[in-house]
Motif scaffolding. Structure first.
Motif, PDB file in Angstrom:
ATOM      1  N   ALA A  74     -40.745  76.968 -58.051  1.00 18.27           N
ATOM      2  CA  ALA A  74     -39.510  77.140 -57.249  1.00 18.27           C
ATOM      3  C   ALA A  74     -39.069  78.933 -57.540  1.00 18.27           C
ATOM      4  O   ALA A  74     -39.254  79.267 -58.381  1.00 18.27           O
ATOM      5  CB  ALA A  74     -38.128  76.114 -57.630  1.00 18.27           C
ATOM      6  N   GLY A  75     -38.740  79.280 -56.145  1.00 24.91           N
ATOM      7  CA  GLY A  75     -38.237  80.625 -56.255  1.00 24.91           C
ATOM      8  C   GLY A  75     -36.817  80.851 -55.632  1.00 24.91           C
ATOM      9  O   GLY A  75     -36.252  79.700 -57.125  1.00 24.91           O
TER      10      GLY A  75
ATOM     11  N   HIS B 179     -36.527  79.078 -49.277  1.00 29.63           N
ATOM     12  CA  HIS B 179     -36.882  78.453 -50.357  1.00 29.63           C
ATOM     13  C   HIS B 179     -36.708  77.215 -50.478  1.00 29.63           C
ATOM     14  O   HIS B 179     -37.802  76.402 -50.824  1.00 29.63           O
ATOM     15  CB  HIS B 179     -37.167  79.734 -51.920  1.00 29.63           C
ATOM     16  CG  HIS B 179     -37.844  80.246 -51.562  1.00 29.63           C
ATOM     17  ND1 HIS B 179     -37.600  81.498 -52.947  1.00 29.63           N
ATOM     18  CD2 HIS B 179     -39.048  81.035 -50.673  1.00 29.63           C
ATOM     19  CE1 HIS B 179     -38.261  82.717 -52.008  1.00 29.63           C
ATOM     20  NE2 HIS B 179     -38.243  82.354 -51.180  1.00 29.63           N
ATOM     21  N   ALA B 180     -36.191  76.516 -50.399  1.00 27.57           N
ATOM     22  CA  ALA B 180     -35.188  75.133 -50.438  1.00 27.57           C
ATOM     23  C   ALA B 180     -35.701  74.312 -49.779  1.00 27.57           C
ATOM     24  O   ALA B 180     -36.553  73.043 -50.204  1.00 27.57           O
ATOM     25  CB  ALA B 180     -34.233  75.355 -50.102  1.00 27.57           C
TER      26      ALA B 180
ATOM     27  N   PHE C 296     -37.036  82.626 -59.494  1.00 27.40           N
ATOM     28  CA  PHE C 296     -36.541  84.013 -59.111  1.00 27.40           C
ATOM     29  C   PHE C 296     -37.746  84.543 -58.288  1.00 27.40           C
ATOM     30  O   PHE C 296     -37.632  86.154 -58.830  1.00 27.40           O
ATOM     31  CB  PHE C 296     -35.294  84.221 -59.785  1.00 27.40           C
ATOM     32  CG  PHE C 296     -35.038  83.199 -60.286  1.00 27.40           C
ATOM     33  CD1 PHE C 296     -33.626  83.096 -59.737  1.00 27.40           C
ATOM     34  CD2 PHE C 296     -35.326  82.903 -61.168  1.00 27.40           C
ATOM     35  CE1 PHE C 296     -32.896  82.465 -60.069  1.00 27.40           C
ATOM     36  CE2 PHE C 296     -33.857  82.069 -62.185  1.00 27.40           C
ATOM     37  CZ  PHE C 296     -32.855  81.546 -61.400  1.00 27.40           C
ATOM     38  N   GLY C 297     -39.245  84.432 -58.163  1.00 22.59           N
ATOM     39  CA  GLY C 297     -40.101  84.748 -57.833  1.00 22.59           C
ATOM     40  C   GLY C 297     -40.725  86.405 -58.846  1.00 22.59           C
ATOM     41  O   GLY C 297     -41.357  86.898 -58.594  1.00 22.59           O
ATOM     42  N   ARG C 298     -40.499  85.674 -60.217  1.00 28.60           N
ATOM     43  CA  ARG C 298     -40.892  86.830 -61.292  1.00 28.60           C
ATOM     44  C   ARG C 298     -42.390  85.964 -61.585  1.00 28.60           C
ATOM     45  O   ARG C 298     -41.702  85.442 -61.978  1.00 28.60           O
ATOM     46  CB  ARG C 298     -39.707  87.333 -61.872  1.00 28.60           C
ATOM     47  CG  ARG C 298     -38.724  88.241 -60.985  1.00 28.60           C
ATOM     48  CD  ARG C 298     -37.596  88.207 -62.763  1.00 28.60           C
ATOM     49  NE  ARG C 298     -38.456  88.954 -63.549  1.00 28.60           N
ATOM     50  CZ  ARG C 298     -37.387  89.573 -64.630  1.00 28.60           C
ATOM     51  NH1 ARG C 298     -36.025  89.727 -64.283  1.00 28.60           N
ATOM     52  NH2 ARG C 298     -38.121  90.433 -65.465  1.00 28.60           N
ATOM     53  N   ASP C 299     -43.483  87.465 -61.699  1.00 30.30           N
ATOM     54  CA  ASP C 299     -44.226  86.684 -62.716  1.00 30.30           C
ATOM     55  C   ASP C 299     -44.051  86.280 -63.616  1.00 30.30           C
ATOM     56  O   ASP C 299     -44.769  85.739 -65.092  1.00 30.30           O
ATOM     57  CB  ASP C 299     -45.364  87.936 -61.595  1.00 30.30           C
ATOM     58  CG  ASP C 299     -45.841  87.240 -60.198  1.00 30.30           C
ATOM     59  OD1 ASP C 299     -46.200  86.076 -60.686  1.00 30.30           O
ATOM     60  OD2 ASP C 299     -46.202  88.618 -59.626  1.00 30.30           O
TER      61      ASP C 299
ATOM     62  N   VAL D  21     -46.589  76.500 -55.482  1.00 29.56           N
ATOM     63  CA  VAL D  21     -45.620  77.839 -56.089  1.00 29.56           C
ATOM     64  C   VAL D  21     -44.765  77.735 -54.383  1.00 29.56           C
ATOM     65  O   VAL D  21     -45.664  77.967 -53.747  1.00 29.56           O
ATOM     66  CB  VAL D  21     -46.699  78.507 -56.295  1.00 29.56           C
ATOM     67  CG1 VAL D  21     -45.401  79.639 -56.446  1.00 29.56           C
ATOM     68  CG2 VAL D  21     -47.574  78.701 -57.377  1.00 29.56           C
ATOM     69  N   THR D  22     -43.841  77.985 -55.052  1.00 28.84           N
ATOM     70  CA  THR D  22     -42.933  77.615 -53.245  1.00 28.84           C
ATOM     71  C   THR D  22     -42.811  79.170 -52.906  1.00 28.84           C
ATOM     72  O   THR D  22     -42.394  79.225 -51.439  1.00 28.84           O
ATOM     73  CB  THR D  22     -41.658  77.129 -53.653  1.00 28.84           C
ATOM     74  OG1 THR D  22     -40.635  77.787 -53.748  1.00 28.84           O
ATOM     75  CG2 THR D  22     -42.064  75.361 -54.188  1.00 28.84           C
ATOM     76  N   SER D  23     -43.129  80.117 -53.374  1.00 27.89           N
ATOM     77  CA  SER D  23     -42.647  81.876 -53.062  1.00 27.89           C
ATOM     78  C   SER D  23     -43.509  82.480 -53.871  1.00 27.89           C
ATOM     79  O   SER D  23     -44.442  82.535 -53.987  1.00 27.89           O
ATOM     80  CB  SER D  23     -41.128  81.671 -53.085  1.00 27.89           C
ATOM     81  OG  SER D  23     -40.190  81.713 -54.012  1.00 27.89           O
TER      82      SER D  23
END
Lengths: 344, 344
Positions: free
Chosen positions: B194-195, B202-203, B230-233, B255-257
């Motif tokens: 999740a993001g 994202h939710a 949190f969008g971090r790779d 992967v939601t975001s």
DNA sequence: TTGAAAGCGATACCAC
DNA sequence: GTGGTATCGCTTTCAA
């Protein structure tokens, strides 16, 4: 406000008429002056105002002819909606559309309609052809007459048509293949219900499918032998019944053209809905239903509306603004539909 | 040729000015005469020539402001391309676009830019908001000032915005869920990356996914517990590494975001490419690569270009032609991309 | 309440 | 070669 021709004229010290001729190199203008005009136009960042241009060009009056075959199919009905929409929008530009609808595939009717449209003086023609020599000849003759032709839905690639608007059926087949592969991670059996074997579109959907399957090296996927159903639901129904008897563990059925309703019926009768999964073509009303009911898992859509909508604009761009399409084939989006993303 | 106002004027025996006032009920016309004009217009099948209208209206000059957040992301770069395209096309209509780019999410910057644009006298604004009370308030104030606002990419549904252009993230989540289900006919394990949990988009992608999974009653599909990345790779990478250690038989990762690059790297390192399959969002350059390499199986695209392209037109339609969008949310197509249908 | 006329930006024809 | 001018369909201002 943006730069106008008048401003350029003032800057250079000539009249708008001269600017116009220079900018569009219509000749009859002193090369030096022309150079000066071009330069200042660039300097001032001139871009032609398409609205003014469009208005001025409504003085010329154009008629476009459109000939569609198989108009009785849902897909062609969508194409027609696209054409009507384009017709309304283009009326402002002084364009008039003359639509001729042909039931089924009928080469001689198409040829007749072409002649009729030419007699009535159309300046451009859009049509859904069959790739037959007679038709190719006629298109080439139209080319020689200076009448541009756009093919839509189906193509006549060997002709001198201006361009083609429709699906890249080979890639659509590859896409279907990918879906089938993803649906069968552990492998399984795939049954293909083909349309007319001598139809190029259907053939391409088939070979794209087979090629992609091969290049994905999915040797745990077994292709069952197949026959064409000629787009007939009763044939498709029967074929599916037999296949399900012999292979109740069938994984995916790929329907390259029509026949999906017969297929779904057979699956439903065998109580295998959702178990045996279906990939079909064209998001029309019947298929929408089948998607929603969970009878079809994926529909690959060819954007029929767009296939009707674009050709008139391509012709008008060509005739009014001398604009030629960037590519000779404008492929419509290969759009994957599921029960959850039906609407566009 | 189509019917013109002049023809109606001649038929009724009045001047074009009167016809214009009657047709657009601008008042100052004798009711009886107006009635007669309207009637003959209908009889003659009058439809306003939008080109003439557009040309005449270029005299009014409009400025539109656009404020984008997170402009550093590939998606927003696509949005910007759409805006530029719209800007070029609208320049002919006398519209000018003023684009303000904000790095990251920065509410106070957005508020500042709004004020700045208003001071400079824009007549309409498009922006990518966050649904925070301060911003909602500001949008409502703009509404009271008569400045229409279009939200794009993200929405502020509780505000008095004119409309929203962007993805229906809930339905996108459902669509992803359907794909996952189809990818796991025998069932299997699904891991969700999740993001930001407090990000509405994202939710919604998450709840759509979960709801569809529930309604498809796929109880042979097991959801693994998940945390946001949190969008971090780098986080995504680590999370995936751990999950793959515990569950080497993992079937699908959703992967939601952002974070898909980290996810793919971990899969690749574990030698599970193609085995563990990935569904991700947004068809941008990195994702195109990952699709082609077979690292990602499906990308759900939100048509970022269109999200930039449409809002200026919506505003200009509203300002120039008093046309209000049919719906308050114009959802872009939920477009499913695979390695074989990448291009639009 | 109505009409006349001047634009909007570009094109095309006709004189010179 | 060049400039002048009418025109495309509609809007808008100014008089009447």
């Amino acid at each position: 406000m943006a730069v106008t021709m008048q401003q350029i004229a003032d800057a250079v010290g000539v009249s708008r008429g001269t600017v116009d001729r220079a900018l569009h190199n219509r000749g009859r203008v002193n090369p030096e002056v022309a150079e000066r005009i071009l330069q200042t136009a660039r300097d001032m960042g001139y871009k032609t105002n398409i609205i003014g241009q469009a208005l001025a060009r409504t003085k010329r009056n154009f008629r476009l002819g459109i000939i569609l075959q198989s108009v009785e199919t849902p897909t062609m009905q969508d194409v027609i909606r696209g054409i009507r929409q384009a017709g309304e929008e283009l009326r402002s530009s002084g364009l008039e559309l003359d639509l001729r609808e042909v039931q089924g595939l009928d080469l001689s009717r198409v040829l007749e309609e072409i002649d009729s449209l030419v007699r009535e003086g159309v300046q451009g023609i859009a049509l859904s052809p069959t790739d037959r020599p007679e038709l190719v000849d006629r298109i080439d003759r139209l080319y020689n007459l200076g009448i541009p032709v756009v093919t839509l839905n189906s193509d006549a690639p060997s002709s001198r048509r201006l361009c083609f608007v429709g699906m890249d059926n080979y890639r659509a087949g590859q896409t279907a293949s990918w879906l089938a592969c993803q649906m069968l991670p552990q492998g399984g059996k795939v049954f293909i219900v083909a349309g007319h074997l001598n139809n190029t579109a259907h053939a391409n959907r088939l070979s794209g499918f087979l090629d992609a399957l091969a290049s994905e090296r999915r040797d745990n996927i077994q292709l069952l032998s197949f026959q064409p159903c000629f787009g007939r639901d009763d044939y498709a129904h029967e074929m599916t019944q037999h296949i399900l008897q012999d292979h109740p563990d069938l994984g995916v059925i790929y329907v390259t053209s029509h026949g999906q309703e017969g297929v779904c019926q057979a699956i439903s009768e065998a109580g295998l809905t959702g178990q045996v999964r279906v990939i079909a073509y064209d998001l029309n009303e019947p298929n929408r239903q089948l998607l929603e009911n969970g009878m079809i898992q994926f529909v690959i859509d060819q954007r029929a509306f767009e296939q009707g909508y674009r050709p008139p604009f391509l012709l008008s761009d060509y005739l009014l603004y001398d604009r030629v399409p960037e590519t000779r084939q404008l492929y419509t989006d290969i759009s994957i539909r599921t029960k959850y993303n039906i609407s566009n």
